[in-house]
Write an enzyme that holds these catalytic residues in place. Structure first.
Site, PDB file in Angstrom:
ATOM      1  N   HIS B 194      11.911  70.618  55.195  1.00 27.49           N
ATOM      2  CA  HIS B 194      13.361  69.913  55.272  1.00 27.49           C
ATOM      3  C   HIS B 194      13.585  69.443  56.528  1.00 27.49           C
ATOM      4  O   HIS B 194      13.823  70.435  57.845  1.00 27.49           O
ATOM      5  CB  HIS B 194      14.778  70.312  54.782  1.00 27.49           C
ATOM      6  N   HIS B 196      15.192  69.781  59.777  1.00 27.03           N
ATOM      7  CA  HIS B 196      16.291  71.420  60.546  1.00 27.03           C
ATOM      8  C   HIS B 196      16.006  71.606  62.125  1.00 27.03           C
ATOM      9  O   HIS B 196      14.278  71.894  62.440  1.00 27.03           O
ATOM     10  CB  HIS B 196      16.639  72.251  60.408  1.00 27.03           C
TER      11      HIS B 196
END
Lengths: 371, 371
Positions: B194, B196
């Site tokens: 994800h 980040h």
């Protein structure tokens, strides 16, 4: 070089030097029998490396753009370090050998002569041809062997080989550091699986060697003593990270070990490099070094070949000769049977190391897997 | 923090801090709607990192042995950075969010209070609790997005987030350096896919920051000028490695770039950190940064996601504050569509870098893949 090893120099088809180190009677190598020579049609080696000084760090960085197309993981049948056979010429033009050294066909170092100039004519960016030399050391004709599998006599021969090459390369006027090492494992990008080491003869003092010199000098100014001797004695005194202890060598996990597996093998006598070791020290080193590499291979349950780097830190050739002691740093980036330690932002960008283990745990495991 | 971003502080079930940064109207995050909270039954965070000074280098090394069991590449359904859904609680207890920061559940830094002591009572080996803090920054709720895919307004929000956290963490008395970075790609061991970033607040000045300070000071003593300003001006003057040129920022491949892909994004005004950037500089930075990350993803034909590290070098918090300029170093260890640059013996043991390309080639390619 002890009398039991015979050294014979020859050349490959493209002019690169190749040296047989025979330790068996009768001497079996191609140079000894003179039955073979390198009949390949090879293009000349394109060594055009340059080095530039990075103004942000003061360190030299080498650019060897000609290496882009080097051999990557050839199939076993094409292994360039196996002996040649009828119809299949490898880098070693002999049908058998003991140990052999030759110049790397895709060298990181090596350049036609030339002087210093400036990138874009700016004094911030000094540039020089990256002279020096890169050599490959084949430890055995056995393609699938590990260093830990070698007979003790061959391990001893390899030490003689590294010592002899250190001595010879140190005599070249362009060489400031001779670095003997073994990279092993696809996990660290090793392109040839046949057991072998390498030797880089650098035209500058590498950053880590310079840092060792600088720290040693600072410690000596402050205490009047040798930093490396103090560390060796402190590790032997503490004992908590000691892994191997002999007459001439000790091995310990350093108190601030960065890698998930790391051990330093240190001679008791303060010597600058492998060439300075006497016969007794070499004999014990062969035992200790082979033993430690075997322990590294037993470190992780179910993993037969642990990727590792075995790095011989030697004193630079032309500066600080008496100020740095030889030692071997063996380390691995494997941190679990199925996990690697990656150098990401903290390590790669800021140089700040985060370890997932402790030096004491590493030492306990290395003691546990002793034979 | 600009008025367009609203900051809301809350806490996770184990007491860790979580901060929503909402940039959309109506504010969508859990903190804004107050409809959710973290109902998980979490054990307390086991932060017991220590640091030891390596006598061979003078550098602090952090030991965070509690991280051995951290989450590794969870399936998408278990992604801890996706919004929570009914019956599935992630690290973010909201059914939607814009950007969010929270304390890492497996922190490399962070320790109970305690004083300095010595490993094995030996003055060679100072040891301290490794205090500080590790934060995770989720850029978007979209699991599959790349930074280069974010809307410009979100890229701008992320810059505000990093600036706000730099400011807040710099106020902690134990923090000496705030490091904002993005590690991306399984090739460098990224455990969460994800999109980040991360923020490490170190309780010491990392080695590379110290080296930048040292080199800058030496240059200033010798020339009376700023090293980083001189390099920026020289790169703009030469133009041969320039990749992006705006009113407030320039990007170039440094003349001694070590990595197969590397570019530095540098503000024209000498500022110590992200928090010191004004609105205009942040606006242009969002454009330039997103643009460069997009070029990195187009660098290798057929490779959609190039592994990279984007590292924000900032001035240390408590020393040399006015002596070091903020810059972003974006780099990759990919050297070909199917090949990585490995750090083996030369780089890992001796710190001597060998590049297979040239800075000018990297710059030419980064210019070629502009949109």
């Amino acid at each position: 070089m002890t009398a039991r090893v015979r050294q014979t120099v020859t050349h490959l088809a493209d002019g690169r030097e190749l040296i047989y180190f025979d330790d068996t009677e009768p001497f079996v190598s191609g140079a000894a029998t003179r039955e073979t020579h390198d009949g390949r049609d090879l293009p000349p080696v394109a060594a055009s490396a340059e080095m530039r000084r990075d103004p942000l760090t003061g360190e030299w960085v080498v650019f060897a753009a000609h290496r882009m197309d080097r051999t990557f993981l050839p199939a076993t049948v094409d292994c360039p370090l196996c002996p040649s056979r009828a119809g299949s010429c490898t880098e070693i033009p002999a049908d058998d050998y003991d140990a052999v050294v030759f110049e790397n066909r895709f060298p990181s170092l090596g350049a036609l002569s030339g002087g210093e100039d400036l990138v874009d004519d700016d004094p911030l960016w000094p540039r020089r041809p990256a002279s020096g030399r890169c050599e490959v050391v084949a430890f055995t004709p056995q393609h699938d062997a590990r260093f830990a599998d070698l007979p003790l006599s061959r391990a001893r021969t390899v030490i003689d080989v590294l010592a002899a090459r250190t001595d010879a390369l140190s005599r070249r006027p362009d060489v400031h550091q001779v670095f003997c090492f073994e990279n092993r494992g696809v996990e660290i990008g090793v392109t040839l699986q046949h057991p072998h080491g390498q030797i880089y003869a650098y035209p500058f003092v590498p950053p880590r060697s310079q840092a060792l010199l600088d720290r040693g000098r600072e410690h000596h100014r402050r205490t009047g003593r040798s930093l490396q001797r103090d560390i060796l004695e402190a590790e032997r005194r503490a004992g908590t990270r000691l892994v191997w202890s002999g007459d001439a060598w000790s091995a310990y996990v350093p108190a601030a070990a960065r890698w998930p597996v790391e051990v330093h093998l240190v001679p008791h006598r303060e010597v600058p490099d492998l060439a300075a070791l006497d016969d007794g020290e070499r004999d014990e080193l062969a035992v200790a070094y082979r033993d430690l590499l075997g322990r590294v291979d037993r470190f992780f349950p179910g993993v037969e070949r642990v990727p590792y780097i075995a790095a011989w830190h030697q004193a630079p050739v032309r500066a600080g000769r008496g100020e740095m002691r030889l030692f071997c740093q063996i380390f691995s980036l494997r941190r679990a049977p199925d996990k690697l330690k990656y150098l990401a932002g903290s390590e790669s960008a800021l140089g700040a190391w985060i370890s997932d283990t402790t030096p004491e745990r590493i030492a306990a495991r290395l003691r546990e897997v002793a034979t």
